[in-house]
Design an enzyme around this catalytic site. Structure first.
Site, short mmCIF file in Angstrom:
data_model
loop_
_atom_site.label_atom_id
_atom_site.label_comp_id
_atom_site.label_asym_id
_atom_site.label_seq_id
_atom_site.Cartn_x
_atom_site.Cartn_y
_atom_site.Cartn_z
N CYS A 184 0.84 -1.21 0.00
CA CYS A 184 0.00 0.00 0.00
C CYS A 184 0.87 1.25 0.00
CB CYS A 184 -0.91 -0.02 1.22
SG CYS A 184 -1.91 1.48 1.41
N CYS A 217 0.26 3.49 3.04
CA CYS A 217 0.84 2.90 4.25
C CYS A 217 2.34 3.15 4.32
CB CYS A 217 0.55 1.40 4.29
SG CYS A 217 -1.22 0.97 4.26
#
Length: 310
Positions: free
Chosen positions: A70, A73
């Site tokens: 991600c 993230c």
């Protein structure tokens, strides 16, 4: 002279070699110190898994759900590690959950977007929806901004029975996906063949579970046997004396005779009523035309005069 020159050159070579060795040792020590510092900073962020997730039910926590692939993230990683390094000053614990490794926790917390941050305070969970900068994260905890956020309802709490079942379903889905990948990629079975196998296994497991439920129900709530009259008579004979049994038998005969007489009387009254009804109905109904004609023919006189009359 030559020997002295050779010795001086050898010393210079040894000094150069020693200098290179010192530099190499210093560089190794510097790398080691950097790794230790990074390791110490990373230890402040607790890795939460299925085995130890119950520890977040006590105390104050900030938990991040992320995935290695991600981008958002990855952008939050440095700020989250900084928050972990300041966790002692803030009086909280900082955790992280890799959803690719812990699918059960993602189902237990019902994570649908990444990254997702939760604040936990003594088992009460609140979803963090503010900015993800380190300053906002610190202010959220230090200024108790979480108190103005409504907590997750009880039925959606990670410790509830419903969310526990959801966690098991998420783990089961990942397990089924792994089996499907193994069947199609490793064994070379087509996709429809894998689906047929899963359908057969599901049907078989359903039959087994149904049989187990029936057996459990029979053990817990057994069917009641039907009590027959002869059994009652046997029990009464065992408990009562002979005289009492004789009296009971005579009373039963009397009651049966009275019942038979009453039934016969009712049948006789019904028959009498039916006969009277048929008689009345017969008298009330007009005679048919055929019957009248037959009676007229019978009354016709016989002899020669009969032809004249006709």
């Amino acid at each position: 002279m030559c020997s002295g020159f050779n010795m001086a050159g050898q010393r210079r070579i040894d000094m150069q070699k020693s200098g290179i060795n010192v530099r190499w040792i210093l560089s190794v020590l510097l790398l080691y110190v950097c790794r230790v510092n990074a390791h110490v900073g990373g230890d402040n962020v607790v890795t939460v898994a299925d085995a130890n997730w119950t520890q977040v039910l006590e105390g104050e926590w900030m938990i991040k759900f992320y995935a290695p692939w991600c981008p958002a993230c990855q952008h939050l990683q440095n700020d989250w590690e900084n928050l972990g390094s300041q966790s002692e000053n803030l009086g909280i614990s900082v955790g992280r959950v890799d959803v690719t490794q812990q699918p059960g926790l993602s189902g237990r917390f019902l994570v649908t977007t990444l990254p997702t941050i939760f604040h936990a305070k003594d088992g009460s969970f609140r979803k963090y929806v503010s900015s993800r900068t380190i300053e906002d994260l610190q202010a959220y905890v230090a200024e108790r901004k979480w108190a103005s956020v409504e907590p997750v309802p009880g039925w959606r709490s990670p410790s509830s029975l419903l969310m526990s079942g959801t966690a098991h379903l998420f783990r089961l889905s990942v397990w089924i996906r792994q089996i499907h990948t193994y069947l199609t990629n490793t064994l070379g079975i087509p996709s429809w063949g894998s689906y047929v196998i899963f359908a057969i296994v599901t049907l078989f497991m359903g039959l087994i579970l149904g049989l187990m439920l029936v057996l459990i129900a029979d053990c817990i709530w057994p069917s009641r046997p039907k009590h027959r009259q002869d059994k009652k008579v046997v029990i009464l004979k065992d408990e009562m004396s002979e005289e009492e049994v004789d009296d009971l038998v005579t009373e039963e005969k009397r009651t049966s005779d009275l019942d038979n007489e009453s039934e016969r009387g009712e049948e006789s009254t019904e028959e009498e009523g039916l006969s009277s009804d048929t008689a009345v109905s017969g008298s009330d109904q007009p005679s048919p035309a055929g019957a009248a004609e037959s009676s007229v023919r019978k009354r016709k006189p016989q002899g020669p005069n009969a032809s004249e009359d006709t």
